[in-house]
Design a protein around this motif. Structure first.
Motif, PDB file in Angstrom:
ATOM      1  N   ASP A  24      12.246  25.527  30.104  1.00  0.00           N
ATOM      2  CA  ASP A  24      11.775  24.876  28.858  1.00  0.00           C
ATOM      3  C   ASP A  24      10.759  25.679  28.041  1.00  0.00           C
ATOM      4  O   ASP A  24       9.807  25.101  27.493  1.00  0.00           O
ATOM      5  N   PHE A  29       7.400  22.982  22.875  1.00  0.00           N
ATOM      6  CA  PHE A  29       6.288  22.892  23.827  1.00  0.00           C
ATOM      7  C   PHE A  29       5.200  23.927  23.552  1.00  0.00           C
ATOM      8  O   PHE A  29       4.038  23.709  23.881  1.00  0.00           O
ATOM      9  N   PHE A  35       6.813  18.891  20.139  1.00  0.00           N
ATOM     10  CA  PHE A  35       6.625  17.741  21.030  1.00  0.00           C
ATOM     11  C   PHE A  35       5.293  17.816  21.771  1.00  0.00           C
ATOM     12  O   PHE A  35       4.564  16.833  21.858  1.00  0.00           O
ATOM     13  N   GLU A  72      14.674  21.292  27.540  1.00  0.00           N
ATOM     14  CA  GLU A  72      14.612  19.836  27.536  1.00  0.00           C
ATOM     15  C   GLU A  72      14.961  19.371  26.130  1.00  0.00           C
ATOM     16  O   GLU A  72      14.225  19.664  25.177  1.00  0.00           O
ATOM     17  N   LYS A 132      13.223  15.536  33.093  1.00  0.00           N
ATOM     18  CA  LYS A 132      12.203  16.521  33.442  1.00  0.00           C
ATOM     19  C   LYS A 132      12.768  17.491  34.483  1.00  0.00           C
ATOM     20  O   LYS A 132      12.552  18.696  34.397  1.00  0.00           O
ATOM     21  N   VAL A 157       7.385  25.982  31.640  1.00  0.00           N
ATOM     22  CA  VAL A 157       6.417  24.924  31.341  1.00  0.00           C
ATOM     23  C   VAL A 157       7.050  23.538  31.459  1.00  0.00           C
ATOM     24  O   VAL A 157       8.251  23.403  31.306  1.00  0.00           O
ATOM     25  N   VAL A 161       5.029  19.121  35.345  1.00  0.00           N
ATOM     26  CA  VAL A 161       6.057  18.178  34.892  1.00  0.00           C
ATOM     27  C   VAL A 161       7.441  18.777  35.192  1.00  0.00           C
ATOM     28  O   VAL A 161       7.988  18.584  36.274  1.00  0.00           O
ATOM     29  N   CYS A 162       8.011  19.541  34.253  1.00  0.00           N
ATOM     30  CA  CYS A 162       9.393  19.972  34.454  1.00  0.00           C
ATOM     31  C   CYS A 162       9.546  21.051  35.527  1.00  0.00           C
ATOM     32  O   CYS A 162      10.558  21.102  36.229  1.00  0.00           O
ATOM     33  N   TYR A 187      -0.737  22.060  30.076  1.00  0.00           N
ATOM     34  CA  TYR A 187      -1.752  21.715  29.076  1.00  0.00           C
ATOM     35  C   TYR A 187      -3.076  21.378  29.763  1.00  0.00           C
ATOM     36  O   TYR A 187      -4.109  21.325  29.123  1.00  0.00           O
TER      37      TYR A 187
END
Ligand code: TIU
Length: 221
Positions: A24, A29, A35, A72, A132, A157, A161-162, A187
């Motif tokens: 991703d 991102f 997003f 994603e 994800k 990234v 998460v993913c 982040y």
């Protein structure tokens, strides 16, 4: 067998069975207006890994290690976007809404594209994923099989998460996974640090971690 000096112990892989997974690395991102920023995040943290990841991607290509990219994103009609995902939280823009880089996280829109520095080469697998994790509702498993992979370098990234979701899913499917420390970012610096620690804890319960320099050192062109 090549051996990477990794944590919590050395990581070795059979020649020809390693693949690089880049999760991703999309404008949505990494760049302002997408997003990630719509969720209230500072995207500059994620931009910072692009040079190291570009170096690793190049080294893998030169060594004949297959590179598999994920994105994603959702269908234009949002039929693969469950309300549980669309309606979560209170973002400035929801998935599917028009933003400065087109509709947020929608396939084919500029924001859903991979950043130019990491653009896939013709012939490299690019997996669009609605979740994800990369395995859910995708051909990711087929791409790994086509690459004859048993060992995966995990990058991209966001770390917790993913990337972590996909690494855990891959671990359960029998893949030996190494998370490349400077080629993944969150982040939230504390979430990245915790993820690195938790995957390699308990004797590599989910996998290994190492730096891109440590990996590149053992990739033979
Ligand atoms: N690719 C990925 O990690 N998707 C996210 O939504 N990550 C966040 O950290 N929000």
């Amino acid at each position: 067998m090549p051996v990477v000096p990794a944590q919590p112990f050395d990581y070795s892989f059979p020649e020809g069975r390693l693949a690089l997974v880049v999760i991703d690395m999309q404008r949505d991102f990494v760049e302002p207006g997408g997003f990630g920023e719509s969720l209230g995040n500072d995207v500059t943290r994620l931009q910072a890994i692009v040079p190291a990841l570009q170096r690793l991607v190049t080294a893998c290509r030169e060594a004949g290690v297959p590179v598999i990219h994920t994105r994603e994103c959702h269908r234009a009609d949002l039929s693969d976007l469950p309300p549980a995902k669309r309606d979560r939280g209170d973002p400035a823009l929801r998935i599917g809404d028009p933003g400065p880089m087109g509709r947020i996280l929608v396939a084919g829109e500029p924001g859903a594209e991979i950043v130019p520095a990491l653009a896939p080469l013709p012939g490299e697998a690019v997996i669009d994923k609605p979740g994800k994790g990369a395995f859910y509702a995708t051909a990711f498993a087929d791409a790994l099989e086509a690459a004859n992979a048993s060992h995966l370098l995990m990058t991209g990234v966001t770390t917790e998460v993913c990337v972590q979701t996909t690494m855990r899913e891959a671990n359960d499917r029998g893949y030996e996974c190494l998370l490349v420390e400077d080629c993944t970012e969150s982040y939230f610096p504390e979430f990245k640090a915790a993820t690195l620690e938790m995957v390699r804890a308990q004797g590599a319960i989910v996998g290994w971690t190492a730096t891109s320099d440590q990996v590149i050192e053992v990739l033979s062109p």
